[in-house]
Motif scaffolding. Structure first.
Motif, mmCIF file in Angstrom:
data_model
loop_
_atom_site.group_PDB
_atom_site.id
_atom_site.type_symbol
_atom_site.label_atom_id
_atom_site.label_comp_id
_atom_site.label_asym_id
_atom_site.label_seq_id
_atom_site.Cartn_x
_atom_site.Cartn_y
_atom_site.Cartn_z
ATOM 1 N N UNK A 160 0.868 -1.176 0.000
ATOM 2 C CA UNK A 160 0.000 0.000 0.000
ATOM 3 C C UNK A 160 0.905 1.226 0.000
ATOM 4 N N UNK A 161 0.317 2.366 -0.341
ATOM 5 C CA UNK A 161 1.090 3.612 -0.344
ATOM 6 C C UNK A 161 1.583 3.900 1.074
ATOM 7 N N UNK A 162 2.800 4.417 1.180
ATOM 8 C CA UNK A 162 3.395 4.674 2.475
ATOM 9 C C UNK A 162 2.936 6.037 2.994
ATOM 10 N N UNK A 163 1.688 6.090 3.398
ATOM 11 C CA UNK A 163 1.144 7.348 3.928
ATOM 12 C C UNK A 163 0.618 7.116 5.341
ATOM 13 N N UNK A 214 -8.110 -1.785 2.157
ATOM 14 C CA UNK A 214 -6.704 -1.559 2.545
ATOM 15 C C UNK A 214 -6.395 -2.173 3.908
ATOM 16 N N UNK A 215 -7.416 -2.396 4.732
ATOM 17 C CA UNK A 215 -7.191 -2.918 6.073
ATOM 18 C C UNK A 215 -7.083 -4.443 6.112
ATOM 19 N N UNK A 216 -7.312 -5.112 4.977
ATOM 20 C CA UNK A 216 -7.188 -6.577 4.930
ATOM 21 C C UNK A 216 -6.387 -6.950 3.691
ATOM 22 N N UNK A 217 -5.131 -7.322 3.897
ATOM 23 C CA UNK A 217 -4.247 -7.629 2.768
ATOM 24 C C UNK A 217 -4.678 -8.889 2.024
#
Lengths: 100, 501
Positions: A63-66, B238-241
């Motif tokens: 994911x983007x490193x934010x 985004x919270x579950x890869x």
């Protein structure tokens, strides 16, 4: 591989469960019965078969490193059995004997 | 009195009736709570009711309508949520004493998406403790009763979520399925229950049981309600890869086009399994005839390794569960034993006091299977058997679009019938478990009532990875051809008010 009471006591320590003697007796019988049923797996010839740990082939999801907001300290501590508003409180950790 | 009977109103009609001003979202919430007042003291499907949240959500929908805005897909639709999913403003107990006072501090993604689609959170539904079980008898707060016969179990572990839909206390609900925990209670309560493909729905915010097996999914009275709910909750997070980037389809638009040309495989070797009732077997043969009559190409297929699914599952499931449940240690949340002498004593007594018997059994089994000296013989061997089961499904889906089995070997059983030997309870998931091990999708659709018991029976339709559109299309075609009346006698006895069909 018959499971014994001593196995059950060892596993209970690994699982961090303070079982009563009665529970140990019951679980020895119950786990023995379940293991007896699933012993069929031992008889399968699975030599050379790759093990599956996960059903989908997904690797290295990035994911983007934010920076995004996380759980606040207040929320994180809100269900604590004991806290001082800054940290979780626990009994003393030194001097505790423990089997490996 | 709202005058609305949720037992005859599908989700889309509720939304449309609110959009057209026939009734308000508040009245839809009233309808749910009136039915709960009438029946839930007997059924015990809810662990917590959340009228503040439901009416606040209803007011938002009614304000949207007053402002002339478009309404979302599940606007005003009463929904139940299994009590292993977090929602701020509710406790999330997993029907366990160890989490008896646990207040959610964040929202489960699937629940958040359900509410963003306009659904009204009516309450949190009963379940087997930590989702370990097939009857809800393992709830620390007492079992849920089957609305079709109060002396029988509703199935499990999502028994509360199934019962609220069967009894018309909500239109839809969310459950979770690790080895059959949506499909089995769906079959036992005459509701439609879908286990989506692993990764189709985010697992963020659900209390984990078996992380490589768990999947959240919907219950509904109709296939369309289930399709609409899946559309709302599915998609990458985004919270579950492990949530999949695979695009979410318009599942509800794939319905109504029949089953012509579908390749349907009847799983013959599983059908011949010991313990599968005559009438249940007949369900599958009749379903095959139904599909043939609808223009599908029907054939037979074997899944020779699927019969080892149960054994592999009772290693892999407990192994993953024992790891996941290690977090309940009396430190950060949950029950803490009084007057512990040191941290080890605190861990050991907090856990032993907080977990119920089936949770302890699964933790012990999983810990044993992962322990030194047994790891390869049990866990390693089970992981290899899992590979073989995946290969069986791959081969089957080269020839067929969908596969048919019964959902369960028998109809809903009576309370206490299977508590003495844990393995007899485990056998209930014989047909559903292989799908969790492989990770593809499956749905249970009501197929009729058993002539001797009057209890609902379910057909399991199995689909390929991310083939929910095809799966639900087939389910809808079967549903239409079968014409199952999903309203239990208990509800009919209340007298039906205003219906939508």
């Amino acid at each position: 591989m018959a499971i014994t009471e001593s196995d059950v006591r060892h596993v209970a320590m690994l699982a961090r469960l303070a079982l009563t003697d009665e529970q140990v007796t019951t679980l020895t019988a119950e786990l023995g019965s379940v293991l007896g049923h699933i012993d069929e797996l031992q008889r399968l010839d699975l030599t050379g078969v790759q093990p599956t740990a996960h059903p989908l082939a997904m690797t290295n999801r990035m994911r983007a490193d934010v920076i995004v907001p996380g759980l606040s300290r207040e929320a994180a501590l809100s269900n604590a059995p004991e806290s001082d508003g800054m940290a979780f409180l626990i009994p003393t950790i030194t001097g505790a004997g423990e089997e490996s | 009195m709202s005058g609305i009977d949720l037992s005859v109103f599908p989700a889309r009609q509720i939304r449309d009736a609110i959009a057209s001003g026939e009734f308000s979202a508040r009245e839809a919430a009233d309808a749910a709570y009136e039915r709960i007042d009438a029946l839930d003291s007997d059924v015990h499907a809810f662990l917590q009711l959340t009228p503040e949240l439901a009416y606040a959500a209803a007011d938002r929908i009614d304000a949207l309508r007053a402002a002339g805005e478009d309404l979302p897909s599940l606007a005003g639709v009463p929904a139940g949520i299994k009590d292993n999913m977090n929602l701020v403003g509710t406790r999330t107990t997993c029907a366990s004493r160890i989490l008896g006072d646990y207040e959610s501090v964040y929202d489960c993604t699937a629940v958040r998406r359900l509410l963003d689609a306009g659904a009204l959170p009516i309450g949190k539904c009963n379940m087997d403790e930590f989702a370990f079980g097939s009857s809800t008898e393992n709830s620390a707060y007492g079992p849920t009763r089957n609305p079709w016969d109060l002396d029988r179990v509703p199935g499990g572990s999502s028994g509360g979520s199934a019962a609220v839909v069967a009894a018309g206390m909500a239109s839809i609900s969310l459950g979770s399925d690790t080895g059959g925990s949506i499909r089995q209670p769906g079959a036992l309560t005459g509701t439609v229950g879908l286990k989506p493909t692993y990764g189709r729905v985010s697992r963020y915010g659900i209390v984990a049981f078996g992380s490589s097996l768990d999947q959240i999914g919907p219950f509904g009275r109709t296939v369309e309600d289930v399709a609409l709910t899946l559309e709302a909750i599915a998609g990458e997070d985004a919270m579950d890869a492990t949530s999949s980037p695979e695009p979410v389809e318009r599942y509800s638009e794939a319905l109504g086009i029949g089953a012509k040309g579908l390749r349907v495989g009847v799983v013959r070797d599983m059908l011949a399994a010991e313990g599968c009732g005559e009438e249940i077997r007949a369900v599958v043969d009749q379903a095959a005839e139904t599909f043939a009559a609808l223009g599908a190409e029907v054939g037979s297929v074997d899944l020779p390794n699927a019969k080892h699914g149960l054994a592999a599952y009772y290693i892999i499931g407990p192994a993953e569960a024992s790891s996941n449940l290690a977090r309940f240690d009396g430190i950060r949340y949950g029950h803490r034993a009084a007057e512990a002498t040191d941290v080890l004593d605190l861990y050991m007594r907090s856990r032993a006091e907080g977990f119920g018997p089936e949770s302890i059994r699964r933790i012990m089994l999983g810990t044993y299977a992962l322990s030194a000296g047994y790891y390869d013989a049990y866990y390693g061997q089970a992981q290899k058997a899992r590979t073989r089961i995946i290969e069986d499904f791959r081969a089957a889906f080269e020839r067929f679009d969908i596969l048919l089995t019964p959902t369960t070997p028998e109809v809903a059983f009576r309370f206490g019938e299977k508590v003495d030997d844990p393995y007899t309870m485990y056998l209930n998931d014989y047909y559903t478990i292989p799908v969790n091990l492989a990770g593809n999708c499956a749905v249970s659709v009501p197929s009729g009532l058993c002539t001797t018991t009057g209890m609902p029976m379910g057909l399991q339709i199995i689909g390929d990875y991310f083939a929910e559109s095809t799966l639900l299309r087939a389910a809808a075609a079967f549903e239409e051809a079968t014409g199952f009346d999903s309203v239990p006698p208990l509800v009919k006895a209340l007298g039906v008010a205003k219906g939508g069909e």
